[in-house]
Write a protein that holds these residues in place. Structure first.
Motif, PDB file in Angstrom:
ATOM      1  N   ASN A 129      43.441 -43.211 113.618  1.00 42.40           N
ATOM      2  CA  ASN A 129      42.034 -43.597 113.548  1.00 42.40           C
ATOM      3  C   ASN A 129      41.917 -44.924 112.807  1.00 42.40           C
ATOM      4  OD1 ASN A 129      42.005 -43.097 110.708  1.00 42.40           O
ATOM      5  ND2 ASN A 129      41.659 -40.911 111.101  1.00 42.40           N
ATOM      6  N   VAL A 130      40.708 -45.467 112.708  1.00 48.35           N
ATOM      7  CA  VAL A 130      40.512 -46.798 112.137  1.00 48.35           C
ATOM      8  C   VAL A 130      40.972 -46.844 110.687  1.00 48.35           C
ATOM      9  CG1 VAL A 130      38.788 -48.525 111.494  1.00 48.35           C
ATOM     10  CG2 VAL A 130      38.657 -47.399 113.726  1.00 48.35           C
ATOM     11  N   PHE A 131      40.634 -45.837 109.895  1.00 44.47           N
ATOM     12  CA  PHE A 131      41.030 -45.823 108.493  1.00 44.47           C
ATOM     13  C   PHE A 131      42.560 -45.840 108.363  1.00 44.47           C
ATOM     14  CE2 PHE A 131      42.217 -43.621 104.575  1.00 44.47           C
ATOM     15  CZ  PHE A 131      41.506 -44.355 103.631  1.00 44.47           C
ATOM     16  N   GLN A 132      43.240 -45.015 109.147  1.00 44.15           N
ATOM     17  CA  GLN A 132      44.706 -44.970 109.099  1.00 44.15           C
ATOM     18  C   GLN A 132      45.316 -46.301 109.535  1.00 44.15           C
ATOM     19  OE1 GLN A 132      45.234 -41.594 111.698  1.00 44.15           O
ATOM     20  NE2 GLN A 132      45.542 -40.172 109.972  1.00 44.15           N
ATOM     21  N   GLN A 133      44.715 -46.948 110.507  1.00 47.18           N
ATOM     22  CA  GLN A 133      45.209 -48.248 110.941  1.00 47.18           C
ATOM     23  C   GLN A 133      45.134 -49.272 109.813  1.00 47.18           C
ATOM     24  OE1 GLN A 133      43.176 -49.522 114.474  1.00 47.18           O
ATOM     25  NE2 GLN A 133      43.796 -47.729 115.674  1.00 47.18           N
ATOM     26  N   LYS A 134      44.026 -49.251 109.099  1.00 48.55           N
ATOM     27  CA  LYS A 134      43.857 -50.193 108.005  1.00 48.55           C
ATOM     28  C   LYS A 134      44.846 -49.910 106.871  1.00 48.55           C
ATOM     29  CE  LYS A 134      38.985 -51.288 108.835  1.00 48.55           C
ATOM     30  NZ  LYS A 134      37.621 -51.339 108.228  1.00 48.55           N
ATOM     31  N   GLU A 176      37.853 -65.087 116.107  1.00 47.28           N
ATOM     32  CA  GLU A 176      37.929 -66.213 115.178  1.00 47.28           C
ATOM     33  C   GLU A 176      38.404 -65.798 113.787  1.00 47.28           C
ATOM     34  OE1 GLU A 176      35.086 -65.340 116.736  1.00 47.28           O
ATOM     35  OE2 GLU A 176      35.221 -66.722 118.455  1.00 47.28           O
ATOM     36  N   SER A 177      38.808 -64.559 113.631  1.00 47.36           N
ATOM     37  CA  SER A 177      39.201 -64.062 112.306  1.00 47.36           C
ATOM     38  C   SER A 177      40.387 -64.841 111.742  1.00 47.36           C
ATOM     39  CB  SER A 177      39.579 -62.575 112.392  1.00 47.36           C
ATOM     40  OG  SER A 177      40.180 -62.139 111.186  1.00 47.36           O
ATOM     41  N   GLN A 186      44.593 -55.012 114.642  1.00 42.08           N
ATOM     42  CA  GLN A 186      43.583 -55.884 114.049  1.00 42.08           C
ATOM     43  C   GLN A 186      42.828 -56.682 115.106  1.00 42.08           C
ATOM     44  OE1 GLN A 186      42.529 -55.976 110.807  1.00 42.08           O
ATOM     45  NE2 GLN A 186      43.849 -54.168 110.625  1.00 42.08           N
ATOM     46  N   MET A 187      43.424 -56.902 116.243  1.00 41.04           N
ATOM     47  CA  MET A 187      42.712 -57.567 117.339  1.00 41.04           C
ATOM     48  C   MET A 187      41.520 -56.738 117.780  1.00 41.04           C
ATOM     49  SD  MET A 187      45.534 -59.329 119.865  1.00 41.04           S
ATOM     50  CE  MET A 187      44.236 -59.831 120.985  1.00 41.04           C
TER      51      MET A 187
END
Length: 221
Positions: free
Chosen positions: A178-183, A129-130, A122-123
């Motif tokens: 990939n990004v989708f799998q990470q989410k 600032e999230s 997520q970083m």
């Protein structure tokens, strides 16, 4: 002296005596409760502190999922409906109280590397600032504190059993994604963690009920 006067004086004498007797009875009950708490201190502060923190962690886990979904964009609902096979088991095992406490401690430890992986991913996906990053960091501290309190409670309740050591065995983490799998992975970890904390809170309440009821029963007998 007639009989009516004698009765009045007798009643005047008995009123303070009755009040004193009632006061002594209340003091005796309070004293017995104090003795009971002293005989079984685990019914008091150590267990209650662990319960209080578990309640806080449970609330944090609910808020964390909401913040996570809000930070993932329009696909949040789809992401969190997908499944992922690398998340830790949230179910508490064991039949005896000491087995359940040890299972709680081990399961909390199992989530440490997964939260670290989610935070690192997520970083790369969030701005510095999230609010999600701040909540993930704060949840990490609460999780460690809860694991430490559970370990201390275990040692206090069962001093003759082996002290649980930090989990050092292999932990299966997902391969590069990939990004989708990470989410999807992040949401699955947080959902499993929320379920674990709910199970932990239920088991601690059951433990407190059993310990305190046993103390009350022994005191009354």
């Amino acid at each position: 002296m007639n009989g009516h006067v004698k009765i009045m004086r007798f009643q005047q004498f008995m009123e303070p005596a009755t009040t004193l007797l009632s006061l002594l009875l209340v003091m005796a009950v309070d004293s017995s409760r104090t003795v009971a708490a002293t005989r079984n201190p685990h019914c008091g502060i150590p267990l209650q502190q662990t319960l209080n923190l578990a309640r806080l962690v449970q609330k944090e886990s609910v808020n964390l999922i909401q913040t996570y979904k809000a930070s993932q964009g329009g696909q949040a609902d789809v992401l969190c409906e997908a499944s992922f096979k690398y998340t830790p088991d949230p179910n508490i095992s064991g039949l005896q109280p000491w087995e359940k406490l040890l299972s709680i401690y081990t399961h909390l430890q199992d989530f440490f590397p997964h939260f670290k992986r989610v935070y690192e991913q997520q970083m790369d996906l969030q701005s510095p600032e999230s609010p999600l990053l701040a909540e993930l960091d704060r949840t990490g501290g609460s999780r460690r504190n809860l694991a430490n309190l559970v370990s201390s409670l275990y040692q206090s309740l069962f001093p003759n059993l082996p002290i649980p050591e930090p989990a050092g065995g292999p932990t299966t983490l997902p391969s590069p994604q990939n990004v989708f799998q990470q989410k999807v992975y992040g949401c699955e970890v947080l959902k499993a963690y929320k379920e674990l904390v709910s199970n932990v809170l239920r088991e601690l309440r059951t433990l407190k009920s059993n310990v305190c009821r046993r103390t009350q029963r022994n005191t009354n007998s």
